[in-house]
Design a protein around this motif. Structure first.
Motif, PDB file in Angstrom:
ATOM      1  N   VAL A  75       7.075   0.842 -11.287  1.00  0.00           N
ATOM      2  CA  VAL A  75       6.733  -0.059  -9.973  1.00  0.00           C
ATOM      3  C   VAL A  75       5.796   0.189  -9.476  1.00  0.00           C
ATOM      4  O   VAL A  75       4.688  -0.685  -9.116  1.00  0.00           O
ATOM      5  CB  VAL A  75       8.027  -0.248  -9.078  1.00  0.00           C
ATOM      6  CG1 VAL A  75       7.678  -0.989  -7.840  1.00  0.00           C
ATOM      7  CG2 VAL A  75       9.325  -0.734  -9.883  1.00  0.00           C
ATOM      8  N   ASN A  76       5.280   1.299  -9.227  1.00  0.00           N
ATOM      9  CA  ASN A  76       4.194   2.015  -8.373  1.00  0.00           C
ATOM     10  C   ASN A  76       2.890   1.424  -9.366  1.00  0.00           C
ATOM     11  O   ASN A  76       1.887   1.052  -8.910  1.00  0.00           O
ATOM     12  CB  ASN A  76       4.249   3.084  -8.014  1.00  0.00           C
ATOM     13  CG  ASN A  76       5.019   3.537  -6.908  1.00  0.00           C
ATOM     14  OD1 ASN A  76       5.844   2.698  -6.569  1.00  0.00           O
ATOM     15  ND2 ASN A  76       4.827   4.615  -5.964  1.00  0.00           N
TER      16      ASN A  76
ATOM     17  N   LEU B 162       2.293  -2.204  -9.467  1.00  0.00           N
ATOM     18  CA  LEU B 162       1.633  -2.987  -8.061  1.00  0.00           C
ATOM     19  C   LEU B 162       0.402  -2.402  -7.813  1.00  0.00           C
ATOM     20  O   LEU B 162      -0.657  -3.116  -7.299  1.00  0.00           O
ATOM     21  CB  LEU B 162       2.680  -2.286  -6.955  1.00  0.00           C
ATOM     22  CG  LEU B 162       4.095  -2.979  -6.703  1.00  0.00           C
ATOM     23  CD1 LEU B 162       4.809  -2.272  -5.872  1.00  0.00           C
ATOM     24  CD2 LEU B 162       3.765  -4.432  -6.695  1.00  0.00           C
ATOM     25  N   ASP B 163       0.013  -0.979  -8.333  1.00  0.00           N
ATOM     26  CA  ASP B 163      -1.335  -0.518  -8.139  1.00  0.00           C
ATOM     27  C   ASP B 163      -2.328  -1.349  -8.877  1.00  0.00           C
ATOM     28  O   ASP B 163      -3.555  -1.139  -8.517  1.00  0.00           O
ATOM     29  CB  ASP B 163      -1.414   1.077  -8.491  1.00  0.00           C
ATOM     30  CG  ASP B 163      -2.654   1.574  -8.043  1.00  0.00           C
ATOM     31  OD1 ASP B 163      -2.972   1.729  -6.911  1.00  0.00           O
ATOM     32  OD2 ASP B 163      -3.279   1.993  -8.862  1.00  0.00           O
TER      33      ASP B 163
ATOM     34  N   LEU C 121      -2.174  -4.527  -9.880  1.00  0.00           N
ATOM     35  CA  LEU C 121      -2.342  -5.971  -9.298  1.00  0.00           C
ATOM     36  C   LEU C 121      -3.685  -5.894  -8.454  1.00  0.00           C
ATOM     37  O   LEU C 121      -3.942  -5.210  -7.711  1.00  0.00           O
ATOM     38  CB  LEU C 121      -1.040  -6.371  -8.688  1.00  0.00           C
ATOM     39  CG  LEU C 121      -0.048  -6.578  -9.501  1.00  0.00           C
ATOM     40  CD1 LEU C 121       1.315  -7.120  -8.721  1.00  0.00           C
ATOM     41  CD2 LEU C 121      -0.129  -7.568 -10.668  1.00  0.00           C
TER      42      LEU C 121
ATOM     43  N   ASP D 148      -5.986  -6.402  -5.215  1.00  0.00           N
ATOM     44  CA  ASP D 148      -5.621  -5.844  -3.871  1.00  0.00           C
ATOM     45  C   ASP D 148      -5.198  -7.114  -2.778  1.00  0.00           C
ATOM     46  O   ASP D 148      -4.613  -6.957  -1.870  1.00  0.00           O
ATOM     47  CB  ASP D 148      -6.789  -5.130  -3.339  1.00  0.00           C
ATOM     48  CG  ASP D 148      -7.073  -3.960  -4.050  1.00  0.00           C
ATOM     49  OD1 ASP D 148      -6.023  -3.592  -4.768  1.00  0.00           O
ATOM     50  OD2 ASP D 148      -7.984  -3.320  -4.268  1.00  0.00           O
TER      51      ASP D 148
ATOM     52  N   VAL E 168      -1.242  -7.693  -3.059  1.00  0.00           N
ATOM     53  CA  VAL E 168      -0.180  -6.431  -2.784  1.00  0.00           C
ATOM     54  C   VAL E 168      -1.016  -5.418  -2.013  1.00  0.00           C
ATOM     55  O   VAL E 168      -0.050  -4.484  -1.475  1.00  0.00           O
ATOM     56  CB  VAL E 168       0.396  -6.188  -3.751  1.00  0.00           C
ATOM     57  CG1 VAL E 168       1.480  -7.455  -4.577  1.00  0.00           C
ATOM     58  CG2 VAL E 168      -0.550  -5.557  -4.768  1.00  0.00           C
TER      59      VAL E 168
ATOM     60  N   SER F  73      -3.565  -2.043  -1.481  1.00  0.00           N
ATOM     61  CA  SER F  73      -4.062  -1.013  -2.193  1.00  0.00           C
ATOM     62  C   SER F  73      -3.071   0.249  -1.944  1.00  0.00           C
ATOM     63  O   SER F  73      -2.535   0.242  -1.058  1.00  0.00           O
ATOM     64  CB  SER F  73      -5.591  -0.917  -2.208  1.00  0.00           C
ATOM     65  OG  SER F  73      -5.818  -0.521  -0.765  1.00  0.00           O
TER      66      SER F  73
ATOM     67  N   TRP G 255      -0.878   2.066  -3.761  1.00  0.00           N
ATOM     68  CA  TRP G 255       0.674   1.906  -4.328  1.00  0.00           C
ATOM     69  C   TRP G 255       0.969   2.789  -5.313  1.00  0.00           C
ATOM     70  O   TRP G 255       1.915   3.179  -5.373  1.00  0.00           O
ATOM     71  CB  TRP G 255       0.936   0.414  -5.080  1.00  0.00           C
ATOM     72  CG  TRP G 255       1.092  -0.661  -4.025  1.00  0.00           C
ATOM     73  CD1 TRP G 255      -0.029  -1.774  -3.938  1.00  0.00           C
ATOM     74  CD2 TRP G 255       2.273  -0.907  -3.191  1.00  0.00           C
ATOM     75  NE1 TRP G 255       0.681  -2.479  -2.688  1.00  0.00           N
ATOM     76  CE2 TRP G 255       2.010  -2.088  -2.619  1.00  0.00           C
ATOM     77  CE3 TRP G 255       3.530  -0.330  -3.347  1.00  0.00           C
ATOM     78  CZ2 TRP G 255       2.832  -2.612  -1.449  1.00  0.00           C
ATOM     79  CZ3 TRP G 255       4.288  -0.829  -1.805  1.00  0.00           C
ATOM     80  CH2 TRP G 255       4.095  -2.075  -1.180  1.00  0.00           C
TER      81      TRP G 255
ATOM     82  N   TYR H 191       2.544   5.822  -3.432  1.00  0.00           N
ATOM     83  CA  TYR H 191       3.530   5.229  -2.376  1.00  0.00           C
ATOM     84  C   TYR H 191       4.667   5.884  -2.650  1.00  0.00           C
ATOM     85  O   TYR H 191       5.303   5.703  -3.504  1.00  0.00           O
ATOM     86  CB  TYR H 191       3.465   3.654  -2.084  1.00  0.00           C
ATOM     87  CG  TYR H 191       4.469   3.268  -0.863  1.00  0.00           C
ATOM     88  CD1 TYR H 191       3.966   3.378   0.368  1.00  0.00           C
ATOM     89  CD2 TYR H 191       5.509   2.679  -1.453  1.00  0.00           C
ATOM     90  CE1 TYR H 191       4.878   2.850   1.264  1.00  0.00           C
ATOM     91  CE2 TYR H 191       6.481   2.395  -0.389  1.00  0.00           C
ATOM     92  CZ  TYR H 191       6.057   2.415   0.903  1.00  0.00           C
ATOM     93  OH  TYR H 191       6.777   1.914   1.941  1.00  0.00           O
TER      94      TYR H 191
ATOM     95  N   TRP I 221       8.682   5.590  -2.032  1.00  0.00           N
ATOM     96  CA  TRP I 221       9.460   4.716  -1.613  1.00  0.00           C
ATOM     97  C   TRP I 221      10.804   5.203  -0.618  1.00  0.00           C
ATOM     98  O   TRP I 221      11.536   4.598  -0.223  1.00  0.00           O
ATOM     99  CB  TRP I 221      10.137   3.605  -2.739  1.00  0.00           C
ATOM    100  CG  TRP I 221       9.172   2.686  -3.256  1.00  0.00           C
ATOM    101  CD1 TRP I 221       8.391   3.224  -4.177  1.00  0.00           C
ATOM    102  CD2 TRP I 221       8.960   1.263  -2.975  1.00  0.00           C
ATOM    103  NE1 TRP I 221       7.468   2.053  -4.559  1.00  0.00           N
ATOM    104  CE2 TRP I 221       7.811   1.015  -3.793  1.00  0.00           C
ATOM    105  CE3 TRP I 221       9.759   0.609  -2.186  1.00  0.00           C
ATOM    106  CZ2 TRP I 221       7.527  -0.338  -3.903  1.00  0.00           C
ATOM    107  CZ3 TRP I 221       9.396  -0.887  -2.233  1.00  0.00           C
ATOM    108  CH2 TRP I 221       8.148  -1.246  -2.889  1.00  0.00           C
TER     109      TRP I 221
ATOM    110  N   SER J 263      11.865   0.894   3.174  1.00  0.00           N
ATOM    111  CA  SER J 263      11.377   0.872   1.703  1.00  0.00           C
ATOM    112  C   SER J 263      12.889   1.773   1.001  1.00  0.00           C
ATOM    113  O   SER J 263      12.894   1.139  -0.322  1.00  0.00           O
ATOM    114  CB  SER J 263      10.394   1.899   1.510  1.00  0.00           C
ATOM    115  OG  SER J 263      10.382   3.163   1.931  1.00  0.00           O
TER     116      SER J 263
END
Length: 330
Positions: free
Chosen positions: A163-164, A167-168, A170, A172, A175, A177, A179, A182, A184, A190
């Motif tokens: 997931v990270n 998302l990273d 995608l 900026d 979503v 920057s 990620w 990050y 959770w 989260s």
């Protein structure tokens, strides 16, 4: 001829005379055989369910710690309702109770809505394809809670979690920057998001298959008549599906509330270790007070368990009363 007339007159007098007295009511005979047949099952349920509840209430009214478990240790001391007084005056308990209620409501609502929509979709698919999808979903439902929690923890791990990573990569603008690193599992919002995702993923197949079974019992002519009258999906659901399956929805709702209030394994695996009480739920608060505290306080843990049991019973009794009033338990 005379005898015939006399018989006719006698019959007429009998018919026109006073009515015969009613038969005395028969006393209902009690047959002990059915009760004897279910007696072993009732005794087993009493031993498995009632005795632990009695023991839990007894522990909550005593000071009960590890020193009372020693071979030569003292007997637990009676302290009345001290545990309940401390619990109900503790601000942390009310924060944990609030988090439990909010998370449970979100899990139940999302699971019921998503499971119902999937059940309706399965009903409209071809039978063979719907069967394949249903079997695949039930595999998710049958997955052990520990395995499912570990899989989702790996998915949301910092740096290398799928997931990270997604998302990273995608843009900026969509979503943001940062990620990749990050975590959770540190903050309540989260962590509860991941927890709700795990619970819904494991719970919605049971709702979907149950709704699918209920839809099979509704005559198709009702939906055909609704389509002729110009009713759409929403009108058909509110006028046909929901009224016909209301007892099923009520039962599924009660079961889902009971199951989601007792969530423990998924939260324990996802959080890995509980240093922040803001991510506690009642189920883990029982474990923390009864086993992880130093020293463990079995009395306080039992008191929290009693409060949780009363909460579950209150919700169950409320919905059962509604079902009985509406005559839906027949």
């Amino acid at each position: 001829m005379a005898q015939t007339l006399e018989a006719a007159e006698g019959a007429g007098r009998t018919r026109s005379g006073p009515p015969a007295p009613p038969d005395p009511p028969r006393r209902r005979r009690i047959r002990p055989a059915p009760y004897l047949l279910i007696a072993p099952a009732l005794a087993l349920l009493a031993a498995v369910l009632l005795w632990p509840i009695v023991q839990m209430v007894w522990n909550s009214l005593h000071s009960y710690t590890t020193r009372h478990l020693l071979p030569n240790g003292p007997d637990p001391e009676w302290n009345g309702f001290e545990h309940y007084t401390r619990l109900l005056t503790d601000p942390e308990f009310w924060v944990i109770l609030r988090n439990t209620v909010i998370v449970c409501v979100l899990m139940v609502v999302i699971t019921m809505v998503f499971g119902t929509l999937v059940g309706i979709l399965l009903h409209r698919l071809p039978r063979w394809f719907g069967g394949v999808v249903a079997v695949g979903m039930m595999l998710a439902w049958a997955t052990p809670a520990i395995s499912a929690s570990l899989v989702f923890r790996w998915l949301f791990l910092p740096e290398r979690g799928l997931v990270n990573v997604v998302l990273d990569r995608l843009p900026d603008a969509l979503v943001g920057s940062g990620w990749a690193n990050y975590n959770w599992f540190l903050e309540p919002l989260s962590l509860f998001t991941v927890l709700i995702t795990v619970i819904v993923w494991q719970s919605f197949p049971f709702i979907a298959v149950s709704v699918l079974a209920g839809l099979k019992s509704i005559p198709g002519e009702l939906y055909e008549a609704a389509r002729v009258d110009g009713a759409g999906f929403v009108r058909s659901f509110t006028s046909i599906t929901f009224p016909m399956l209301r007892p099923l929805f009520a039962l599924l709702l009660i079961l889902q509330i009971v199951w989601d209030l007792r969530v423990f394994t998924q939260l324990y695996i996802l959080a890995n270790s509980f240093q922040n009480k803001s991510v506690y739920l009642l189920s883990y608060y029982i474990y923390q007070q009864g086993f992880s505290a130093s020293p463990p306080n079995y009395g306080m843990g039992s008191a929290i368990a009693v409060v949780m049991t009363v909460l579950i019973l209150a919700v169950t009794v409320y919905y059962l009363r509604i079902m009985i009033r509406q005559g839906e338990t027949r």
